[in-house]
Design a protein around this motif. Sequence first.
Motif, PDB file in Angstrom:
ATOM      1  N   SER A  14       4.762   1.846   1.147  1.00 55.51           N
ATOM      2  CA  SER A  14       4.927   2.024   2.589  1.00 55.51           C
ATOM      3  C   SER A  14       6.012   1.126   3.169  1.00 55.51           C
ATOM      4  O   SER A  14       5.894  -0.099   3.151  1.00 55.51           O
ATOM      5  CB  SER A  14       3.598   1.744   3.295  1.00 55.51           C
ATOM      6  N   THR A  56       2.173   5.033   1.390  1.00 59.89           N
ATOM      7  CA  THR A  56       2.554   5.588   2.681  1.00 59.89           C
ATOM      8  C   THR A  56       1.458   6.504   3.205  1.00 59.89           C
ATOM      9  O   THR A  56       0.564   6.912   2.466  1.00 59.89           O
ATOM     10  CB  THR A  56       3.856   6.404   2.578  1.00 59.89           C
ATOM     11  N   PRO A 109       0.826  -1.213   0.000  1.00 58.98           N
ATOM     12  CA  PRO A 109       0.000   0.000   0.000  1.00 58.98           C
ATOM     13  C   PRO A 109       0.854   1.255   0.000  1.00 58.98           C
ATOM     14  O   PRO A 109       2.087   1.201   0.113  1.00 58.98           O
ATOM     15  CB  PRO A 109      -0.794  -0.124   1.302  1.00 58.98           C
ATOM     16  N   SER A 117      -4.820   6.449   4.179  1.00 56.67           N
ATOM     17  CA  SER A 117      -5.264   5.556   5.250  1.00 56.67           C
ATOM     18  C   SER A 117      -6.027   4.363   4.687  1.00 56.67           C
ATOM     19  O   SER A 117      -5.834   3.225   5.122  1.00 56.67           O
ATOM     20  CB  SER A 117      -6.139   6.327   6.241  1.00 56.67           C
ATOM     21  N   ASN A 152      -3.661   1.803   3.161  1.00 54.02           N
ATOM     22  CA  ASN A 152      -3.029   0.948   4.159  1.00 54.02           C
ATOM     23  C   ASN A 152      -4.011  -0.078   4.713  1.00 54.02           C
ATOM     24  O   ASN A 152      -3.644  -1.233   4.963  1.00 54.02           O
ATOM     25  CB  ASN A 152      -2.465   1.798   5.298  1.00 54.02           C
ATOM     26  N   THR A 156       4.561  -0.455   6.589  1.00 55.32           N
ATOM     27  CA  THR A 156       3.745  -1.658   6.443  1.00 55.32           C
ATOM     28  C   THR A 156       4.529  -2.794   5.807  1.00 55.32           C
ATOM     29  O   THR A 156       4.360  -3.964   6.170  1.00 55.32           O
ATOM     30  CB  THR A 156       2.501  -1.353   5.593  1.00 55.32           C
TER      31      THR A 156
END
Length: 349
Positions: A302, A141, A139, A164, A167, A305
Amino acid sequence: MTVTVENPPERAPPSGSPPPPVPAPRGGGGFWKSLTPDRYVLAILATVGLASVLPVRGVVAVDFALFTKLVIALLFFLHGAKLSRDAVVAGITHWRLHLMILAATFALFPLLGLLVVRLPSAILPTTLATGVMFCCCLPSTVQSSIAFTSVARGNVAAAVCAASASNFFGIFLTPVLVAVTLGVRGGGSPLGEAESIALQLLAPFVAGQIARIWIAGWMKRHSKLVGLVDRGSILLVVYGAFSEAVVQGIWSQVSVLQLLWLAVICGVLLAIVLSVTAYASRWLKFDKEDEIAIVFCGSKKSLATGVPMAGLLFPPASVGLIVLPLMLFHQLQLMACAVIAQRYAARPS
């Protein structure tokens, strides 16, 4: 084409929102300063160096891995507690923008990654090619996407929601994309891996959303705590992953030439996605503020993650090499987007 004028008029911020950061000046070495490596990336490289010299081994490594998992769970709990449900509801209505960002993140990137894994092993060894594909499945950042959108005077509210959401969906989509594109299912069963991801990432996030009812005020007063745990957890995972990789002989498996090829490949991937997101946004008639959010949220991957998820999806001995492309891509995206954000910010209001 970017149009610049001398002393462009300032744009008033929307009511109720903080003013955007002042862009870096063009003079005084601003361009070259934007190419300076991020201090946190330097900290990650220092952690890799420490793991190369003093890797954690044996029983200590087992205890260290358990401690790292607890810190990661705390991180996702804090993210869940920090994210406002009102912000999600407000931002989710801009469905065209979100579809663009999700398409770039979970469709365009993986398609480009499939081309990379077909490169000859003499250019890119199998493990590094797997790492590039894994990077393409991750995903977007959150922090840097929002920060660059703010600097460039883009749609910050949409960037918060889109990053958001990326993620959140990545918790489910990344393992599926990795399994489909690479056939990689780690050391255990797919059900066991899904359970591990749900327990370590999703469950703390949901718990944080529930706990937000009681701790929202405390989270607002201690907003820097999320960033501290975020960065600290990555350093812990990088140290543990590279310790295992050093024990397995990682640096005897990668040559300088292969690292150079990897840098070129990551740079080309980033350039393609930045160009596609920018021109597609203009073709679909998004306004400039939305275009900025799409470019910065759709082109990122990301590290926060990706590193812990790699530890769940891949064997410990290969995690160090697999996250190497992600670490390199992360630095390239920071440098490139710093320059692009300054050019966007210089446009007239």
